[in-house]
Design an enzyme around this catalytic site. Structure first.
Site, mmCIF file in Angstrom:
data_model
loop_
_atom_site.group_PDB
_atom_site.id
_atom_site.type_symbol
_atom_site.label_atom_id
_atom_site.label_comp_id
_atom_site.label_asym_id
_atom_site.label_seq_id
_atom_site.Cartn_x
_atom_site.Cartn_y
_atom_site.Cartn_z
ATOM 1 N N ARG A 26 30.028 46.367 59.098
ATOM 2 C CA ARG A 26 31.407 46.629 59.529
ATOM 3 C C ARG A 26 31.469 47.629 60.686
ATOM 4 N NH1 ARG A 26 35.937 45.393 56.159
ATOM 5 N NH2 ARG A 26 35.273 44.115 54.433
ATOM 6 N N ARG A 30 38.179 49.790 62.023
ATOM 7 C CA ARG A 30 39.251 50.790 62.116
ATOM 8 C C ARG A 30 38.819 52.229 62.316
ATOM 9 N NH1 ARG A 30 42.271 48.560 56.911
ATOM 10 N NH2 ARG A 30 40.077 48.224 56.437
ATOM 11 N N ARG A 39 43.846 46.165 67.791
ATOM 12 C CA ARG A 39 44.438 45.646 66.550
ATOM 13 C C ARG A 39 45.959 45.790 66.557
ATOM 14 N NH1 ARG A 39 46.338 43.456 62.991
ATOM 15 N NH2 ARG A 39 45.871 43.478 60.760
ATOM 16 N N ASP A 76 35.592 37.254 59.799
ATOM 17 C CA ASP A 76 35.682 37.689 58.408
ATOM 18 C C ASP A 76 35.150 36.579 57.517
ATOM 19 O OD1 ASP A 76 36.953 40.010 56.741
ATOM 20 O OD2 ASP A 76 37.365 38.160 55.655
ATOM 21 N N TYR A 152 37.402 35.286 46.031
ATOM 22 C CA TYR A 152 38.674 35.438 46.757
ATOM 23 C C TYR A 152 39.534 34.178 46.635
ATOM 24 C CZ TYR A 152 36.871 39.771 48.693
ATOM 25 O OH TYR A 152 36.390 41.046 48.826
HETATM 26 O O1 1CP Z 1 31.710 44.699 62.286
HETATM 27 C C1 1CP Z 1 31.480 43.863 61.419
HETATM 28 O O2 1CP Z 1 30.740 44.093 60.428
HETATM 29 C C2 1CP Z 1 32.026 42.450 61.602
HETATM 30 C C3 1CP Z 1 33.249 42.145 60.997
HETATM 31 C C4 1CP Z 1 33.472 41.933 59.500
HETATM 32 C C5 1CP Z 1 32.607 41.518 58.457
HETATM 33 C C6 1CP Z 1 31.106 41.285 58.511
HETATM 34 C C7 1CP Z 1 34.767 42.056 58.940
HETATM 35 C C8 1CP Z 1 35.963 42.466 59.690
HETATM 36 N N1 1CP Z 1 34.712 41.647 57.636
HETATM 37 C C9 1CP Z 1 33.410 41.333 57.300
HETATM 38 C C10 1CP Z 1 32.891 40.839 56.020
HETATM 39 C C11 1CP Z 1 33.741 40.885 54.804
HETATM 40 N N2 1CP Z 1 35.085 40.652 54.674
HETATM 41 C C12 1CP Z 1 33.214 41.083 53.498
HETATM 42 C C13 1CP Z 1 31.742 41.256 53.173
HETATM 43 C C14 1CP Z 1 31.260 42.645 53.404
HETATM 44 C C15 1CP Z 1 31.830 43.710 52.509
HETATM 45 O O3 1CP Z 1 31.653 43.626 51.271
HETATM 46 O O4 1CP Z 1 32.414 44.647 53.057
HETATM 47 C C16 1CP Z 1 34.293 41.037 52.591
HETATM 48 C C17 1CP Z 1 34.232 41.209 51.077
HETATM 49 C C18 1CP Z 1 35.477 40.755 53.342
HETATM 50 C C19 1CP Z 1 36.850 40.528 52.819
HETATM 51 C C20 1CP Z 1 37.873 41.408 53.431
HETATM 52 N N3 1CP Z 1 38.189 41.403 54.755
HETATM 53 C C21 1CP Z 1 38.689 42.383 52.802
HETATM 54 C C22 1CP Z 1 38.720 42.665 51.307
HETATM 55 C C23 1CP Z 1 37.713 43.663 50.853
HETATM 56 C C24 1CP Z 1 37.790 43.878 49.333
HETATM 57 O O5 1CP Z 1 37.526 45.038 48.920
HETATM 58 O O6 1CP Z 1 38.080 42.961 48.565
HETATM 59 C C25 1CP Z 1 39.482 42.994 53.791
HETATM 60 C C26 1CP Z 1 40.492 44.087 53.626
HETATM 61 C C27 1CP Z 1 39.140 42.367 55.033
HETATM 62 C C28 1CP Z 1 39.751 42.649 56.376
HETATM 63 C C29 1CP Z 1 38.839 43.049 57.470
HETATM 64 N N4 1CP Z 1 37.713 42.348 57.840
HETATM 65 C C30 1CP Z 1 37.141 42.945 58.938
HETATM 66 C C31 1CP Z 1 37.954 44.098 59.276
HETATM 67 C C32 1CP Z 1 37.703 45.021 60.437
HETATM 68 C C33 1CP Z 1 39.009 44.141 58.352
HETATM 69 C C34 1CP Z 1 40.149 45.148 58.318
HETATM 70 C C35 1CP Z 1 41.429 44.489 58.726
HETATM 71 C C36 1CP Z 1 42.162 45.046 59.913
HETATM 72 O O7 1CP Z 1 41.595 45.597 60.866
HETATM 73 O O8 1CP Z 1 43.366 44.910 59.876
#
Ligand code: 1CP
Length: 345
Positions: A26, A30, A39, A76, A152
């Protein structure tokens, strides 16, 4: 620089280095003001994922700022359910919301037919990145693992106890298998097309692998991941695949042996000496600084980074966190981390 000379790819190829390559899960997001600026100008998170110019820009931001050895495609794991035809939205501050899939007839409304068209912007992002990254920076493509994506899809969002998806899997395993098979098929196509557009390595995020008991772990984590790996290898035998079965605990060795991933991501709880003796002797490992330690900074950060480096730098190793970076993390702490890993301090 040939591919194998990129430090990240060299590590995946089995090479040890006293200054290991580094990237952070990640790493775009943010905690960076330049990400927040972009964003705030888009209406929804998925719009950011589906606009190649913006997705390329946010992927590059942490590379420019910190010089990581690998860039990870900005997208994502939930674009896949979206491409299968499930309604997916991201509510700011609340996380993802999906129209839940809870029966065979819900599953039968989904299809892999729309994947190419729906995910075309993501492929365009990969291709754009592949031609604009610095020569020594590798490009990682990714997807969620079938089990994690299914959580999910069935829960309709994030979950605390996974009661609904476990209920489905335990009560109607044959129907749940239909969903898992659909995700495996769609994800294989998605990852193969990322590779065809320039992704040099793939990471499979199984963020919720750690919530299943033994038999269910075999059936819903190991078996579908093994199938996915084989579908990628059939087309792209030399592309390295990193598996990240977060929370797998004592099942880590079974996971790496059965799925045949190229390398494995360690979560924060895996003891690094144990990992050196039981995993790294078979394959490259990646990890596993606790993101909360990076957030806290100070002497604790220095000590933890140095211990991980001491325990894992004698074999093929990629420095990373044990889970995604926390959005409140000060950028100075990331700079300190880079100085420590590159032994500039
Ligand atoms: O920089 C990077 O790593 C690339 C971008 C990336 C990746 C690899 C994002 C952007 N998401 C992910 C993977 C992801 N998404 C996972 C696997 C890794 C982990 O466990 O962290 C999961 C479970 C998600 C699902 C997800 N996406 C959630 C839910 C998390 C939960 O606790 O259930 C959420 C809130 C997101 C949104 C998201 N994805 C990425 C960002 C930067 C964001 C935040 C949203 C925003 O900026 O508004």
């Amino acid at each position: 620089m040939t591919d194998i000379e990129k430090p990240f790819l060299a590590a995946l190829n089995g090479k040890a280095h006293k200054h290991p390559p580094v990237w952070l899960m990640r790493q775009a997001g943010r905690y960076l003001e330049e990400y927040r600026a972009i964003r705030s100008n888009v209406s929804g998170f998925l719009e950011l994922c589906y606009t190649p110019k913006l997705a390329i820009e946010v992927t590059m931001q942490p590379i420019r700022r910190f010089g990581f050895d690998a860039a990870i495609l900005f997208s994502d794991i939930l674009v896949l359910p979206d491409a299968l035809g499930q309604e997916v939205t991201f509510v700011q501050g609340e996380g993802p919301k999906l129209e839940p899939v809870r029966s065979l007839s819900d599953i039968q409304k989904l299809s892999t037919n729309w994947i190419y068209q729906r995910l075309e912007p993501v492929y365009e992002t990969v291709a754009g990145l592949s031609s604009s990254l610095p020569k020594s920076t590798a490009l990682i493509g990714f997807a969620g693992a079938p089990w994690t994506v299914a959580t999910y899809m069935v829960e309709g969002g994030s979950s605390r106890d996974f009661a609904t998806v476990k209920g489905f899997a335990f009560e109607k395993p044959d129907d749940f298998q239909v969903l898992i098979d659909l995700i495996v098929e769609g994800t294989a196509e998605y990852l193969n097309t990322q590779i065809e557009n320039g992704a040099e390595a793939i990471q499979i995020f199984d963020s919720w692998a750690g919530v299943l008991p033994e038999d269910a772990f075999d059936r819903w984590v190991i078996a579908p991941t093994k199938k996915l790996v084989s579908l990628i290898r059939a087309k792209h035998p030399s592309t390295p695949i990193i598996g990240f079965p977060r929370g797998a605990g004592l099942r880590y060795p079974d996971y790496v042996r059965e799925t045949a991933v190229t390398a494995v991501g360690l979560d924060t709880t895996v003891p690094t000496k144990w990992a050196a003796d039981n995993l790294q002797n078979h394959l490259p490992v990646q990890g596993n600084l606790d993101p909360q330690i990076l957030l806290a900074g100070g002497q604790g950060l220095d000590d933890s980074v140095n211990r991980i480096l001491d325990n894992l730098s004698n074999g093929p190793f990629i420095f990373n966190l044990g889970h995604g970076i926390i959005k409140e993390t000060p950028v100075e702490h990331v700079e300190r981390l880079m100085d420590l890993v590159r032994r500039r301090v």
